[in-house]
Design a protein around this motif. Structure first.
Motif, PDB file in Angstrom:
ATOM      1  N   MET A  33       0.492  -1.372  -0.222  1.00  0.00           N
ATOM      2  CA  MET A  33       0.091   0.154  -0.083  1.00  0.00           C
ATOM      3  C   MET A  33       1.013   1.415   0.419  1.00  0.00           C
ATOM      4  O   MET A  33       0.603   2.243  -1.370  1.00  0.00           O
ATOM      5  N   GLU A  34       2.114   1.067   0.798  1.00  0.00           N
ATOM      6  CA  GLU A  34       2.547   2.564   0.787  1.00  0.00           C
ATOM      7  C   GLU A  34       3.464   2.463  -0.380  1.00  0.00           C
ATOM      8  O   GLU A  34       3.161   3.886  -1.314  1.00  0.00           O
ATOM      9  N   ASN A  35       3.776   1.682  -1.401  1.00  0.00           N
ATOM     10  CA  ASN A  35       4.694   1.775  -2.191  1.00  0.00           C
ATOM     11  C   ASN A  35       3.614   2.262  -3.646  1.00  0.00           C
ATOM     12  O   ASN A  35       3.468   2.899  -4.054  1.00  0.00           O
ATOM     13  N   VAL A  36       2.305   1.810  -3.220  1.00  0.00           N
ATOM     14  CA  VAL A  36       1.437   1.271  -4.804  1.00  0.00           C
ATOM     15  C   VAL A  36       0.630   3.581  -4.299  1.00  0.00           C
ATOM     16  O   VAL A  36       0.412   4.202  -5.182  1.00  0.00           O
ATOM     17  N   ILE A  37       0.566   4.163  -2.818  1.00  0.00           N
ATOM     18  CA  ILE A  37       0.812   5.591  -3.289  1.00  0.00           C
ATOM     19  C   ILE A  37       1.897   6.204  -3.387  1.00  0.00           C
ATOM     20  O   ILE A  37       1.600   7.604  -3.899  1.00  0.00           O
ATOM     21  N   TYR A  38       2.897   6.150  -3.161  1.00  0.00           N
ATOM     22  CA  TYR A  38       4.076   6.924  -3.611  1.00  0.00           C
ATOM     23  C   TYR A  38       4.061   6.506  -5.351  1.00  0.00           C
ATOM     24  O   TYR A  38       4.253   7.953  -6.151  1.00  0.00           O
ATOM     25  N   LEU A  39       3.844   5.637  -6.126  1.00  0.00           N
ATOM     26  CA  LEU A  39       3.435   5.098  -6.707  1.00  0.00           C
ATOM     27  C   LEU A  39       2.483   6.262  -7.962  1.00  0.00           C
ATOM     28  O   LEU A  39       2.657   7.302  -9.086  1.00  0.00           O
ATOM     29  N   GLU A  40       1.110   6.814  -7.213  1.00  0.00           N
ATOM     30  CA  GLU A  40       0.026   7.538  -7.556  1.00  0.00           C
ATOM     31  C   GLU A  40       0.591   9.252  -7.347  1.00  0.00           C
ATOM     32  O   GLU A  40       0.269  10.240  -8.433  1.00  0.00           O
ATOM     33  N   LEU A  41       1.028   9.097  -6.366  1.00  0.00           N
ATOM     34  CA  LEU A  41       2.375  10.552  -6.485  1.00  0.00           C
ATOM     35  C   LEU A  41       2.688  10.990  -7.154  1.00  0.00           C
ATOM     36  O   LEU A  41       2.993  11.948  -7.978  1.00  0.00           O
ATOM     37  N   ARG A  42       3.636  10.363  -8.450  1.00  0.00           N
ATOM     38  CA  ARG A  42       4.332  10.281  -8.439  1.00  0.00           C
ATOM     39  C   ARG A  42       4.019  10.191 -10.094  1.00  0.00           C
ATOM     40  O   ARG A  42       4.104  11.445 -10.994  1.00  0.00           O
ATOM     41  N   LYS A  43       2.742   9.680 -10.590  1.00  0.00           N
ATOM     42  CA  LYS A  43       2.390   9.652 -11.748  1.00  0.00           C
ATOM     43  C   LYS A  43       1.461  11.051 -11.867  1.00  0.00           C
ATOM     44  O   LYS A  43       0.554  11.415 -13.051  1.00  0.00           O
ATOM     45  N   ARG A  44       0.399  12.077 -10.759  1.00  0.00           N
ATOM     46  CA  ARG A  44       0.112  12.768 -10.422  1.00  0.00           C
ATOM     47  C   ARG A  44       1.033  13.853 -10.342  1.00  0.00           C
ATOM     48  O   ARG A  44       1.100  15.381 -10.589  1.00  0.00           O
ATOM     49  N   GLY A  45       2.316  13.894 -10.840  1.00  0.00           N
ATOM     50  CA  GLY A  45       3.475  14.911 -10.520  1.00  0.00           C
ATOM     51  C   GLY A  45       4.042  15.544  -9.345  1.00  0.00           C
ATOM     52  O   GLY A  45       4.926  17.042  -9.647  1.00  0.00           O
ATOM     53  N   TYR A  46       3.737  14.956  -8.731  1.00  0.00           N
ATOM     54  CA  TYR A  46       4.147  15.454  -7.568  1.00  0.00           C
ATOM     55  C   TYR A  46       5.823  14.648  -7.068  1.00  0.00           C
ATOM     56  O   TYR A  46       6.561  13.978  -8.237  1.00  0.00           O
TER      57      TYR A  46
END
Length: 229
Positions: free
Chosen positions: A121-134
């Motif tokens: 879950m932590e890795n998935v949150i990280y990836l989603e944040l990066r996907k959104r440009g953060y």
């Protein structure tokens, strides 16, 4: 399929491109990182981990430093640096490493640890944040308890332009003690940027009296504007 991709697309390419002599060492390093998603580490700590697994291992922290660079250049992993939230500066070591593809990560562990939901879950949150440009860092907040100082961790400090969001990842928060634990570092941030706790439970988005937002991983992932709540 994932095992084939791991071997042929990633490992063999990294070994050949960087003229690595010991392929087994590289694979073991990836396995160690895959097992410790969300854990702070550095080349020296990883070198000691090697020696705990294999008493005959002579791998040095310099070699591991190079390997980590090769893995990042191949876009297999990304590094999240620690950021001193109050001091407004980066802390060079230790850091966290996240995989860019969880299927590839699981293949290195032969799918034996795919049930470690909190790490995934932590890795998935990280990836989603990066996907959104953060740009994503790991937050560190120093507090004083009695006569001693203590470092509290914020899982993610997400930055995009002038916008900053502090985020905690918590699989579940079923007790008041757990709620206090997850909120503690966020409450010690000394600015007014948004603070969010993302939980694995399917709950309705809400806001605590102290301003901290609570939302489920489902809402976070499925709503493109979930962080604007």
């Amino acid at each position: 399929y994932l095992k084939m991709q791991k071997e042929n697309v990633y490992i063999n390419d990294i070994v050949e491109r960087n003229n690595i002599q010991n392929k087994e060492e590289l694979e073991m390093l990836v396995q160690i990182i895959a097992s410790d998603i969300g854990c702070l580490t550095n080349p020296l700590k990883l070198s000691n981990n090697f020696k705990e697994r294999d008493k005959l291992s002579a791998i040095t922290d310099k070699t591991i430093y190079n390997y980590l660079g090769y893995l990042q250049n191949a876009f297999m992993i990304e590094k999240a640096r620690r950021f001193d939230v109050r001091g407004k500066k980066f802390i060079e070591t230790p850091q966290k490493y996240y995989f860019t593809d969880m299927g590839i990560r699981n293949s290195f562990l032969d799918f034996r640890q795919s049930e470690e939901i909190s790490h995934i879950m932590e890795n998935v949150i990280y990836l989603e944040l990066r996907k959104r440009g953060y740009n994503v860092d790991v937050g560190s907040v120093e507090i004083r308890e009695g006569n001693s100082k203590k470092q509290l961790e914020i899982d993610f400090v997400a930055n995009k332009g002038n916008n900053k969001i502090y985020i905690q990842s918590a699989l579940e928060m079923k007790t008041s003690e757990k709620v206090q634990q997850e909120q503690k570092s966020l409450l010690n941030v000394n600015d007014f940027f948004k603070r969010i706790i993302i939980v694995g439970d399917n709950i309705k988005k809400s806001r605590y009296e102290n301003g901290i937002i609570l939302m489920s991983i489902y809402d976070f992932l499925l709503e493109p504007n979930s962080l604007e709540y």
